[in-house]
Enzyme design. Structure first.
Site, mmCIF file in Angstrom:
data_model
loop_
_atom_site.group_PDB
_atom_site.id
_atom_site.type_symbol
_atom_site.label_atom_id
_atom_site.label_comp_id
_atom_site.label_asym_id
_atom_site.label_seq_id
_atom_site.Cartn_x
_atom_site.Cartn_y
_atom_site.Cartn_z
ATOM 1 N N TYR A 212 -27.012 -28.337 -3.087
ATOM 2 C CA TYR A 212 -25.860 -28.800 -2.316
ATOM 3 C C TYR A 212 -25.519 -27.776 -1.223
ATOM 4 O O TYR A 212 -26.031 -27.831 -0.121
ATOM 5 C CB TYR A 212 -24.648 -29.070 -3.226
ATOM 6 N N CYS A 213 -24.654 -26.837 -1.553
ATOM 7 C CA CYS A 213 -24.125 -25.929 -0.530
ATOM 8 C C CYS A 213 -25.152 -24.938 0.006
ATOM 9 O O CYS A 213 -25.126 -24.617 1.196
ATOM 10 C CB CYS A 213 -22.898 -25.215 -1.070
ATOM 11 N N VAL A 214 -26.046 -24.446 -0.843
ATOM 12 C CA VAL A 214 -27.069 -23.516 -0.352
ATOM 13 C C VAL A 214 -28.007 -24.252 0.597
ATOM 14 O O VAL A 214 -28.304 -23.775 1.696
ATOM 15 C CB VAL A 214 -27.827 -22.852 -1.518
ATOM 16 N N THR B 287 -26.162 -25.146 3.883
ATOM 17 C CA THR B 287 -25.885 -23.963 4.684
ATOM 18 C C THR B 287 -27.163 -23.419 5.318
ATOM 19 O O THR B 287 -27.148 -22.986 6.483
ATOM 20 C CB THR B 287 -25.164 -22.898 3.834
#
Length: 180
Positions: free
Chosen positions: A111-113, A116
């Site tokens: 998700y966030c990794v 980003t």
């Protein structure tokens, strides 16, 4: 290379829910100490949400993990989306510091990794993805039939082989990141 260490969403409430959470937090804390010793900026991203939710900014569980040993010189950037650049001042903070490479760690891998890393490329930055410095949920993705370890390995491979004109992604073990 002018790097900054990015620590994505290593929050108290998530440490017990992610794959090898305590060990990951300790590994990232060691990277942060080394980064500071070398004058590399440390930026910790913190997911925030609405009151009463898992990421309620006033909830003690939504605070960044004390295991990280964040220093007063470290910068904390609140975020509301999986992409740490979305409606935050992260890009400006990196530009002010002359950063051209983000050393990426944290949760969640898928998700966030992931979001980003891809956004960093779109911002013209290179990404040094710490291959053993990110993790998904402890149970992996049972619906897809993937263990947590398979998710990490898959994202390390996918992100490092993608083609993007803005920058590159290289995967490196934590022990190799700040090696002379």
């Amino acid at each position: 290379m002018r790097p900054a260490l990015l620590i994505v969403d290593m929050q108290e409430v998530l440490i017990p829910l992610i794959w090898r959470g305590a060990a990951l937090a300790d590994r990232i804390a060691a990277l942060a100490r080394t980064a500071r010793d070398r004058g590399v900026p440390v930026i910790a991203l913190r997911q925030t949400g609405d009151p009463g939710t898992l990421f309620d900014p006033e909830s003690p569980g939504s605070q960044l993990s004390t295991r990280l040993g964040l220093a007063p010189t470290d910068v904390v950037v609140p975020k509301t989306a999986t992409d740490a650049f979305y409606r935050t001042d992260l890009a400006a903070l990196l530009a002010e510091r002359g950063v051209d490479t983000v050393v990426l760690t944290g949760v969640a891998t898928d998700y966030c990794v992931d979001a980003t890393a891809r956004s960093a490329l779109s911002h013209g930055l290179d990404v040094l993805l710490v291959g053993d410095g990110h993790a998904p949920a402890a149970e992996g993705d049972p619906e897809a039939g993937l263990s947590a370890e398979q998710i990490v390995n898959r994202h390390n491979r996918i992100l490092s082989t993608g083609i993007h004109p803005g920058g590159t992604v290289r995967v490196c073990a934590a022990a190799e990141v700040f090696r002379d």
